[in-house]
Design an enzyme around this catalytic site. Structure first.
Site, PDB file in Angstrom:
ATOM      1  N   SER A   1       0.843  -1.186   0.000  1.00 19.42           N
ATOM      2  CA  SER A   1       0.000   0.000   0.000  1.00 19.42           C
ATOM      3  C   SER A   1       0.881   1.240   0.000  1.00 19.42           C
ATOM      4  CB  SER A   1      -0.883  -0.010   1.260  1.00 19.42           C
ATOM      5  OG  SER A   1      -1.477   1.249   1.493  1.00 19.42           O
TER       6      SER A   1
ATOM      7  N   TYR B   1      -0.734  -1.147  10.269  1.00 18.25           N
ATOM      8  CA  TYR B   1      -0.870  -1.502   8.852  1.00 18.25           C
ATOM      9  C   TYR B   1       0.333  -1.006   8.046  1.00 18.25           C
ATOM     10  CZ  TYR B   1      -3.092  -1.513   4.184  1.00 18.25           C
ATOM     11  OH  TYR B   1      -3.392  -1.704   2.862  1.00 18.25           O
TER      12      TYR B   1
ATOM     13  N   LYS C   1       3.060  -3.355   6.033  1.00 22.82           N
ATOM     14  CA  LYS C   1       3.224  -3.213   4.590  1.00 22.82           C
ATOM     15  C   LYS C   1       4.631  -2.744   4.229  1.00 22.82           C
ATOM     16  CE  LYS C   1      -0.842  -4.427   3.010  1.00 22.82           C
ATOM     17  NZ  LYS C   1      -0.989  -5.719   2.315  1.00 22.82           N
TER      18      LYS C   1
END
Length: 276
Positions: free
Chosen positions: A152, A165, A169
């Site tokens: 992402s 997150y 990532k």
């Protein structure tokens, strides 16, 4: 002849959203696909759609965070299709909070699904890939295999409210670059696609009380404030809008084609030109 004719692909989280679009794209180009979802019904719907288009697909149901999932996933491909050519580590979700409000469990959940799960799947695939590559080399054949990890923009530039997150990532980029060096001798291209705003149920505009997804008995709030989506599309995305799952899938597909045989260890943003 289709570009992926005869190839065998694993796509995690392919019952819905981007994963589903990736599975359909790969199947449309001739790949036989192992579909995964935590729930049987979405997985079966994707399988039926692929079969309706004349393709081949089977299911491996379960959470990618289960300790034995990677072994089961790879075994399904080998037992059903006797091959393993493409791995797309797509499964995941968001569970957002600012750091002072984030629990250990919340942080660990993101590491488990976005980092540990791909690690286990790729570890399980290592020995079969080594054997396939050894036999092909002995026959004087150069056969390329593909790994595409899904990251992402948050993993490239960070994003407020997504420390867990973003951390997971970002680490996935390191895994991608390392594995490209370890598996180059096996003719495996290992690359990473970092998505921007793609319109799925995880990025749906928040309305009223908002939306939730059920993850192993936990109700996780998902969605994005409409004002933020509007600002992104008007100010941050040069192409002027969020992407569709199909456009996201096309970015993954590029790294699965023969044209990418000399590209490895790369992290490419599929974001309409946006950056964080």
């Amino acid at each position: 002849m289709k570009k992926l004719e005869g190839k065998v692909a694993l796509v995690s989280g392919s019952g819905r959203g981007i994963g589903r679009a990736v599975a359909l794209k790969l199947a449309s180009e001739g790949a036989r696909v192992v579909i995964n979802d935590m729930d049987k019904d979405p997985a079966q719907e994707t399988i039926e759609e692929i079969r309706g288009l004349g393709g081949e697909a089977t299911a491996c149901i379960g959470s990618v965070t289960e300790a034995d999932f990677g072994d089961r996933f790879v075994k399904t491909a080998l037992d059903t299709y006797n091959g393993l050519d493409i791995i797309v580590n797509n499964a995941g979700y968001t569970w957002d909070s600012v750091i002072q409000k984030m629990s250990d469990d919340q942080f660990q959940a993101m590491l488990d699904v976005h980092l540990m799960a791909p690690f286990r799947i790729l570890r399980a695939a290592a020995e079969p890939i080594r054997i396939f590559a050894k036999n092909e080399a002995q026959r004087g054949e150069e056969v390329f295999r593909k790994v595409v990890n899904i990251s992402s923009l948050a993993g490239l530039g960070g994003n407020a409210g997504q420390v867990s997150y973003s951390s997971a990532k970002a680490a996935l980029s390191g895994m991608t670059k390392t594995l490209s060096k370890e598996w180059g001798r096996y003719k495996v291209n290992v690359n990473c696609v970092a998505f921007g705003l793609i319109k799925t149920r995880l990025t749906q505009p928040l309305t009223g009380e908002g939306a939730n997804i059920d993850v192993e008995g936990r109700k996780i709030a998902v969605g994005v404030q409409p004002a933020f989506i509007d600002a992104m599309e008007k100010q941050m995305i040069p192409l002027g809008r969020g992407g569709t799952p199909e456009e996201a899938a096309n970015g993954v597909y590029l790294f699965c084609t023969p044209e990418s045989n000399y590209i490895s260890g790369q992290v490419i943003a599929v974001s309409g030109g946006a950056s964080l």
